[in-house]
Design a protein around this motif. Structure first.
Motif, PDB file in Angstrom:
ATOM      1  N   VAL D  69       0.844  -1.200   0.000  1.00  0.00           N
ATOM      2  CA  VAL D  69       0.000   0.000   0.000  1.00  0.00           C
ATOM      3  C   VAL D  69       0.882   1.254   0.000  1.00  0.00           C
ATOM      4  CG1 VAL D  69      -0.287   0.048   2.515  1.00  0.00           C
ATOM      5  CG2 VAL D  69      -2.029   1.068   1.056  1.00  0.00           C
ATOM      6  N   SER D  70       2.081   1.167   0.591  1.00  0.00           N
ATOM      7  CA  SER D  70       3.017   2.309   0.550  1.00  0.00           C
ATOM      8  C   SER D  70       3.509   2.567  -0.865  1.00  0.00           C
ATOM      9  CB  SER D  70       4.234   2.049   1.445  1.00  0.00           C
ATOM     10  OG  SER D  70       3.893   2.131   2.790  1.00  0.00           O
ATOM     11  N   PRO D  85       4.396   7.447   4.109  1.00  0.00           N
ATOM     12  CA  PRO D  85       4.292   6.202   4.872  1.00  0.00           C
ATOM     13  C   PRO D  85       4.764   6.345   6.321  1.00  0.00           C
ATOM     14  CG  PRO D  85       5.154   5.730   2.692  1.00  0.00           C
ATOM     15  CD  PRO D  85       5.011   7.225   2.788  1.00  0.00           C
ATOM     16  N   LYS D  86       5.864   7.079   6.557  1.00  0.00           N
ATOM     17  CA  LYS D  86       6.369   7.255   7.928  1.00  0.00           C
ATOM     18  C   LYS D  86       5.314   7.899   8.832  1.00  0.00           C
ATOM     19  CE  LYS D  86       8.596  11.768   7.222  1.00  0.00           C
ATOM     20  NZ  LYS D  86       7.978  12.560   8.299  1.00  0.00           N
ATOM     21  N   ALA D  88       1.897   7.985   7.955  1.00  0.00           N
ATOM     22  CA  ALA D  88       0.709   7.126   7.882  1.00  0.00           C
ATOM     23  C   ALA D  88       0.800   6.031   8.945  1.00  0.00           C
ATOM     24  CB  ALA D  88       0.580   6.508   6.494  1.00  0.00           C
ATOM     25  N   GLY D  89       2.002   5.465   9.124  1.00  0.00           N
ATOM     26  CA  GLY D  89       2.195   4.399  10.104  1.00  0.00           C
ATOM     27  C   GLY D  89       1.874   4.862  11.510  1.00  0.00           C
ATOM     28  N   VAL D  90       2.366   6.032  11.879  1.00  0.00           N
ATOM     29  CA  VAL D  90       2.103   6.555  13.230  1.00  0.00           C
ATOM     30  C   VAL D  90       0.623   6.924  13.376  1.00  0.00           C
ATOM     31  CG1 VAL D  90       2.596   8.472  14.807  1.00  0.00           C
ATOM     32  CG2 VAL D  90       4.467   7.286  13.658  1.00  0.00           C
ATOM     33  N   PHE D 116      -4.901   4.500   2.569  1.00  0.00           N
ATOM     34  CA  PHE D 116      -4.319   3.867   3.760  1.00  0.00           C
ATOM     35  C   PHE D 116      -5.420   3.455   4.750  1.00  0.00           C
ATOM     36  CE2 PHE D 116       0.016   5.691   2.933  1.00  0.00           C
ATOM     37  CZ  PHE D 116       0.739   4.529   3.174  1.00  0.00           C
ATOM     38  N   GLN D 229      12.533   9.682   8.689  1.00  0.00           N
ATOM     39  CA  GLN D 229      12.980   8.375   8.212  1.00  0.00           C
ATOM     40  C   GLN D 229      14.240   8.582   7.394  1.00  0.00           C
ATOM     41  OE1 GLN D 229       9.952   6.062   6.287  1.00  0.00           O
ATOM     42  NE2 GLN D 229      11.314   4.323   5.953  1.00  0.00           N
TER      43      GLN D 229
END
Lengths: 268, 268, 268, 268
Positions: D69-70, D85-86, D88-90, D116, D229
């Motif tokens: 998805v990233s 993504p960095k 989105a993850g958090v 996402f 990141q």
């Protein structure tokens, strides 16, 4: 106090445009700077003086400011990677450079760090700069001459792995070569006992080798560090960091040397 | 070259243990350092010399190394937050400090940055250090005296918002006060045109105010920056960064001043 | 929609004090939380409901909020280092976890990442969690049970270096063991061709070994990355980052697997 | 388990060259990818399958891997800045997204975060995506359709400052608009009490406004955070970080909502 402008000076011309254009020039009567945003006559700059304003042929406003040693090192003619101000600052304060100090660096590279060291040890200090490549060292020499600090720098072309360093009892020593672990022994011999050694390397594999060699050479107080610097956009109504930054320049390893035969315990 | 050890010197005693214990002491005949890991006699340190080894009363091995100005500033007596080496380095190279320079700082605080500045301008330079609080400045004075750089520092107790600065035509100026925007005007007047101004503040709200005031005062080439430094563990077989680090010390704002009446465009 | 509070729920009690005290508790009728700032009765929390307020016996105000999977993983019973949310987030999005996916992790550790994976694959997904140590895995199992995601986790005690993995054709695979390079081959065999593999290791020496082994195993599209997270203080009048932060958790290495016999060129 | 390749699938073609060329394509019989390093026929990709290899018309080797998805969100058609993504993850782990959750986002933008969220709530979940601009939302819709997650997304064109949100009792809510402080009140009303709210903004001025408005709305447990990141080069013999990195994407502000009338103390 601050000296007035004159021929031969380096000045920085800064344009208050979106791109933040900035040019470092050495003033020569009759000279001219050509740029994408117009040409600027050196005579106009001399007339405007520091803090003054000149117009380019394309009508761009340029402002005349005093260049710092960082400005100079960022723009020097280079044949190798140069040391960044963020790293130079930590090297200066952790190697304990000061006016009058005797410092050795190996290798000279394009002379970026040579200029920093020579700038901060001042006319009463001494920088010994080694390099195996004479062609690189000529660039370093030339950059020192341009910044007016060549009087205190002694350049030596030598294969240090073979011949070691000639100096003894130095205050500080800086290694910026591909295989610094091969010359840690001569480095320790050149320093005064209890003195400061710094190594700059780009990869972690090299850090591993450097740490092993410093331990074997009986060095104390090993420190491995990396610095980063993040600039911000300067609009106070929309204050935020720049979009991109330098992610890596190098790892710095610091150590203090001990007397021959004094060896610390393994301590990690 | 590097001077031998003597009474009155600062030395750093470093223990090769897991905790990385390290003590900064000033040598006095008959003196003694007491610590968690045993006492060390100063006379033993004088006898061992730089690069030598002494044993504490608890049998811990200590190694005698030459302290850097960073070591000193990290351990000074402090009544206020002190400037970190990572920031001091960038300030030194971006303010273009050099042997012989004339620099002004406001305020003195505990003297951490005063020591850095006085160290790098050398005996031929001059630091003017202002603070509104006489009690803080006494700490700063004392710290300069300890590091042996008080000869070149002129301390002034003054309310700068009221009275401005006495100096003119300075090379560099550094503001480390709560409301620097209130003294940007006097700061610009004290600097030589085209000279370098730096401001250190902890919050972004202050950065906003500083940027506004620098723009209003007609300063050029504004830069906002922050630095960080990450130390690594030093075992070459298990090389990795330390677990924690300093996340923030302050934001630095740099500018070049222009002649009165010269005002750049808004450029963001 | 969002479910109302009931016995057996995890809730987070947050106190609006300077220390930012925060407690994760599982509600049981008649239960009580003891803390430095007073005791709180679970029955009071059940009565207050989510978004409500309770008072401790010392008069401290506590607010009842819904815990996230990050809150839970930060506070779980642990016997090993747990994966941080900043890394878990990148692992989830780069391994392409999704509801219904089949994922393998080796090893279970304290179950922090097991909980994250099981949470995000949902009841229709499957997590195979291997560990060589049964005692650790019991902690992981227990943590999954507490968060209510044990129904989709299959724990296996096995020496993977000896026996490999039982599964085939998996969507994603995550290695969090001391010597991941020893089990890259079985990892590749367990994944569907073109699938995603992630490895988490704390040291650069391990990163070197992992990269070598992934190359030898014919993996594609190698990525090495590290993340960091900096929290800020929340006073809008004095907005600034926290003083300290986590400097390092681990390096993540990602790769895509290829069909047996398909081997990319060396590309760096 | 992992599904085999078929027409309509997204695949990533990765070339093991120095530039790390990588292309995301949707497979169509008879289709072709044109690129600087040659054309690739979709039919060849379908024949090779996941984990297989195809040759471009210029002889470049391409490897067929499963996109995450990233990967998809990094390459989507975009009309606005997309969430990294960095971040989105958090957001996913701190908003406590999970299969089956009901989440609201405002605004849709190009649909990066919509994808996402929809990916991670799964077919049993629900994403309500608001935007004031219909043209942007069409791009977001289209991107959701491409990734196959449009079945669970309900798009709404609305001026939320005027009309508020229609939903109530939601699990999580994400604001990604220019002036989020103007819609904090409706956001709190749409969430279940004790639920999670996240705001993403690029400037610190906006962070200040958001913090003020969250406090006024009686929100609890405010957290301001930023992530970074850093990628490393992947040669294990010369392991080092990449030269440059993203310095800034945005600041994230998290809060938990409380019941109407419950208001925490000022706590900083």
């Amino acid at each position: 106090m601050a000296k007035p402008i004159e021929e031969g000076d380096y000045v920085r011309l800064w344009a208050s445009n979106k791109k933040g254009d900035s040019f470092l020039i050495r003033l020569a009567k009759g000279g001219s700077l050509g740029s994408r945003i117009g040409a600027v006559r050196h005579d106009d700059v001399l007339a405007a003086g520091f803090g003054g304003e000149v117009l380019s042929t394309k009508g761009e406003r340029f402002f005349v400011v005093r260049p710092t040693v960082s400005d100079f090192c960022r723009k020097i003619h280079r044949v190798t990677q140069v040391v960044y101000p963020k790293d130079a600052g930590v090297l200066l304060t952790s190697l304990d450079i000061r006016p009058g100090a005797s410092v050795l660096e190996c290798g000279s590279g394009s002379g970026g760090m040579t200029v920093f060291l020579a700038h901060f040890v001042g006319p009463g200090g001494r920088v010994y700069s080694y390099d195996v490549r004479e062609d690189h060292q000529k660039v370093a020499m030339d950059n020192c001459r341009r910044w007016g600090v060549d009087d205190r720098v002694l350049f030596r072309v030598a294969d240090v792995e073979e011949a070691g360093f000639q100096e003894r009892d130095l205050d500080a020593l800086f290694l910026d070569v591909r295989c610094p672990w091969k010359i840690v022994e001569p480095a320790v011999s050149a320093l005064a006992p209890g003195g400061r050694l710094a190594v700059l390397v780009p990869t972690v594999n090299q850090v591993e080798m450097v740490l092993e060699s410093l331990r074997e050479a009986g060095c104390a107080d090993l420190v491995v560090t990396e610095t980063s610097q993040r600039n911000w956009k300067t609009n106070p109504k929309r204050l935020r960091p720049e979009d991109s930054m330098v992610a890596h320049t190098g790892f710095m390893v610091f150590a203090s040397t001990l007397k021959a035969g004094v060896v610390p315990d393994e301590y990690w």
